[in-house]
Design a protein around this motif. Structure first.
Motif, short mmCIF file in Angstrom:
data_model
loop_
_atom_site.label_atom_id
_atom_site.label_comp_id
_atom_site.label_asym_id
_atom_site.label_seq_id
_atom_site.Cartn_x
_atom_site.Cartn_y
_atom_site.Cartn_z
N ALA A 246 90.47 45.70 52.73
CA ALA A 246 89.03 45.60 53.32
C ALA A 246 88.18 46.80 52.78
O ALA A 246 88.53 47.88 52.72
CB ALA A 246 88.98 45.71 55.06
N ASP A 247 86.85 46.39 52.35
CA ASP A 247 85.89 47.50 51.96
C ASP A 247 86.52 48.23 50.93
O ASP A 247 86.33 49.34 50.88
CB ASP A 247 85.55 48.28 53.19
CG ASP A 247 84.75 47.44 54.33
OD1 ASP A 247 84.56 46.49 53.97
OD2 ASP A 247 84.36 48.31 55.31
N ALA A 248 87.23 47.59 49.83
CA ALA A 248 87.56 48.10 48.50
C ALA A 248 88.62 49.08 48.99
O ALA A 248 88.84 50.53 48.20
CB ALA A 248 86.42 49.01 47.67
N GLY A 249 89.49 49.00 49.92
CA GLY A 249 90.47 49.79 50.21
C GLY A 249 91.96 48.75 50.51
O GLY A 249 91.79 47.81 51.19
N TYR A 250 93.09 49.28 50.43
CA TYR A 250 94.18 48.53 50.59
C TYR A 250 94.42 48.72 52.10
O TYR A 250 94.23 49.84 52.57
CB TYR A 250 95.24 48.58 49.82
CG TYR A 250 95.14 48.33 48.19
CD1 TYR A 250 94.71 47.09 47.73
CD2 TYR A 250 94.91 49.15 47.17
CE1 TYR A 250 94.35 46.79 46.60
CE2 TYR A 250 94.66 48.94 45.87
CZ TYR A 250 94.53 47.64 45.49
OH TYR A 250 94.31 47.30 44.50
N LEU A 251 95.15 47.78 52.70
CA LEU A 251 95.51 47.80 54.19
C LEU A 251 97.26 47.50 54.30
O LEU A 251 97.56 46.81 53.16
CB LEU A 251 94.88 47.01 54.95
CG LEU A 251 93.32 46.92 55.20
CD1 LEU A 251 92.72 45.95 55.67
CD2 LEU A 251 93.09 48.06 56.00
N LYS A 252 97.83 47.82 55.31
CA LYS A 252 99.13 47.38 55.70
C LYS A 252 99.02 46.04 55.70
O LYS A 252 98.24 45.64 56.58
CB LYS A 252 99.62 48.21 56.78
CG LYS A 252 100.94 48.15 57.04
CD LYS A 252 101.55 49.26 58.18
CE LYS A 252 101.36 50.76 57.52
NZ LYS A 252 101.77 51.61 58.55
N HIS A 253 100.05 45.25 55.24
CA HIS A 253 100.00 43.75 55.36
C HIS A 253 100.14 43.28 56.52
O HIS A 253 101.14 43.82 57.32
CB HIS A 253 100.97 43.11 54.25
CG HIS A 253 100.71 43.62 52.88
ND1 HIS A 253 101.62 43.49 51.89
CD2 HIS A 253 99.54 44.26 52.36
CE1 HIS A 253 101.13 43.95 50.79
NE2 HIS A 253 100.15 44.62 51.21
#
Length: 569
Positions: A246-253
């Protein structure tokens, strides 16, 4: 699988739009270290909903060109204004390290590009991967002047999630059957709320979009909410979505059937074509948290169709697509359930020693009708005019200089550096607020911070006029969202809820209806940076402020000098 778009109304005729995925061109551009683009802002006849409107577009496209780059690349975008309105372009979510002159908000970091003028934006994208977007930051032009920014990892660096077979930007938007600038000008003249949109769109169309794929393919959808004034639910029938960024950042799936995006937010999701060959609706519909406020309560759809689906005999229509289960328009619990699951992939360096502890109230208000106004100019509730504010200050943009010019060159009389760090009056923010607090004070007041300060902001929604979920965006910065909640923020109890381990890193936070959010960041980017609600009607009414971050020590901590072609006011 195949994507098509159906109109938002069953009685509305479908339109067909082919989408060409020019992979060879995309990969060629992505390998470049410097990309050059020409953006021509111009009026273009666009037909939707059986009406033709002269819409303001970039290069005649709606949405505008997708910028596909690698992390670390530099963009040089020459914007030529051939429209009848002033325009600027904002690169939403790009950190703009030391390049504040390229950020784009009108009268904040630059004067507007006048009709017939031009300006070249130059900036480098570092430390960000995923999906962002660009849009006009003048009046309501971003309704049609917007496009996607895809930031890929550098060559040889894989995605931190299963490799997709295909990728598609999905831009959710709003459409008016008239010039959106005239819509907000009418609202500003009357003091009332603006007319709601006539449709929601997917990639600029309430028509059909085709994009062929195969059963078993893994598809990365880069979902962007480009709507002016509406938060939106998004879902794909029978296809769970793995949220990966989200918002050009990775997240925990994690996997979900529904996501919600406020205007300005992006979310990257993976879907897999593992269902029975058939037709499935992709759908977007509004989330409306404010009570008693008119909104466009319709649904925009696309069709995901498997290529392996057998063609029906001649004269027999294709099967009706399966529709996803979407929450009710006022289902705040569904929104909370989704946002509470957002986490960074690993432990992150959250600032702990706070230098600037700020508390900002955000919300609407009503101005009494000025004595020199007639009743037609005061068509808000009970003969008033709508307004909005932060800490009781309704933000007023300058007109002779940009705020960044005034800061850089010490130009007096443009702003004052006295934006309040706390509300001037404490009250029951989400309760029955006294009418004496409904009218804010107008002003161009900024908050000054030293370079490198650790900043915490409690953003507190208010129930003045009506409570509402506010998507708050800060230019020039990403921030960690430590916690959100409902009611009035209570430091003695709510501080215990802070996630100091793996909070999500974003550039836009949804402040819950009649609730609060707490964010933290390090002020490591010198310049003047706008903070505002991304519901455009709210920023029009004054729900904004700006930070002045002073230069640090040495060249790498100092704002660059302005470019020679910076527009003049």
């Amino acid at each position: 699988m195949k994507f098509t778009i159906a109109s938002k109304s069953e009685n509305m005729a479908s339109y067909l739009l082919g989408v060409l995925l020019l992979f060879s061109c995309v990969f060629s551009l992505a390998s470049a270290k410097v990309q050059y683009h020409d953006f021509v802002v111009q009026a273009t006849p666009v037909k939707k909903l059986c009406k033709t409107v002269n819409a303001i577009t970039v290069n005649g496209q709606l949405p505008g060109p997708t910028l596909d780059i690698e992390e670390g690349d530099t963009l040089v975008v020459n914007v030529v204004n051939r429209a009848k309105y002033n325009v600027t372009i904002h690169w939403h979510g790009v950190r703009q390290m030391r390049t504040g002159w390229a950020d784009g908000p009108e009268f904040v970091t630059q004067c507007p590009i006048r009709p017939g003028g031009s300006y070249t934006y130059r900036f480098t994208i570092r430390g960000q991967e995923g999906t962002l977007w660009w849009h006009a930051h003048s009046s309501w032009l971003r309704a049609t002047v917007h496009g996607a920014i895809i930031i890929r990892p550098r060559k040889g660096t894989p995605y931190p999630f299963p490799q997709p077979n295909r990728e598609t930007p999905i831009i959710l938007g709003e459409w008016w059957n008239r010039d959106p600038v005239s819509v907000i000008r009418q609202a500003t003249k009357t003091g009332a709320g603006p007319n709601v949109s006539d449709a929601y769109t997917i990639n600029g169309q309430p028509g059909d979009l085709y994009n062929c794929s195969k059963q078993g393919d893994r598809h990365l959808l880069r979902v962007i909410n480009a709507a002016l004034n509406q938060e939106l639910f998004f879902s794909v029938a029978n296809h769970p979505m793995m949220v990966v960024g989200a918002d050009a950042g990775y997240l925990k799936h994690f996997t979900t059937n529904v996501i919600m995006l406020g205007p300005g937010q992006t979310t990257d999701v993976l879907i897999t074509g593992n269902q029975a060959p058939g037709r499935y609706y992709i759908a977007g519909k509004p989330y409306q948290s404010a009570q008693g406020v008119a909104f466009d309560n319709t649904t925009t759809t696309a069709i995901l169709e498997y290529k392996s689906l057998a063609c029906p005999p001649k004269g027999i229509p294709k099967p009706t697509p399966i529709f996803p289960r979407l929450p009710a328009f006022n289902n705040t619990a569904a929104v909370t359930s989704f946002t509470d699951r957002l986490r960074s992939p690993r432990r992150v360096p959250v600032p702990t020693q706070i230098d600037e502890n700020l508390f900002f109230t955000v919300g609407l208000g009503l101005n009494q009708c000025p004595p020199n106004f007639n009743s037609n100019q005061c068509q808000g509730p009970n003969g008033t005019r709508f307004t909005a504010s932060m800490n009781n200050v309704s933000f007023v943009l300058p007109s002779n200089w940009s705020l960044l010019q005034a800061h850089k060159f010490g130009i007096p009389g443009v702003f004052t550096p006295d934006f309040p760090a706390q509300p001037p009056v404490q009250f029951d923010y989400t309760g029955n607020v006294s009418r004496a607090l409904w009218q804010p004070q107008p002003g161009t007041r900024l908050y000054k911070m030293k370079y490198g300060s650790n900043v915490q902001i409690v953003i507190q929604g208010t129930s003045i006029v009506t409570g509402e979920n506010h998507p708050m965006h800060i230019h020039g910065y990403d921030f960690y969202i430590l916690a959100t909640g409902f009611g009035n923020f209570n430091p003695s109890t709510d501080t215990k809820k802070f996630n100091l381990v793996d909070p999500p890193l974003r550039n836009t936070v949804g402040v819950p209806v009649n609730g609060w959010a707490v964010i933290r960041f390090v002020a490591d980017n010198p310049g003047v940076w706008l903070m505002h609600c991304h519901l455009d009607v709210h920023i029009t009414w004054g729900l904004a402020m700006a930070f002045v971050v002073e230069d640090g020590v040495g060249e790498l901590q100092t704002l660059e000098n302005p470019p020679k072609d910076l527009p003049i006011c």
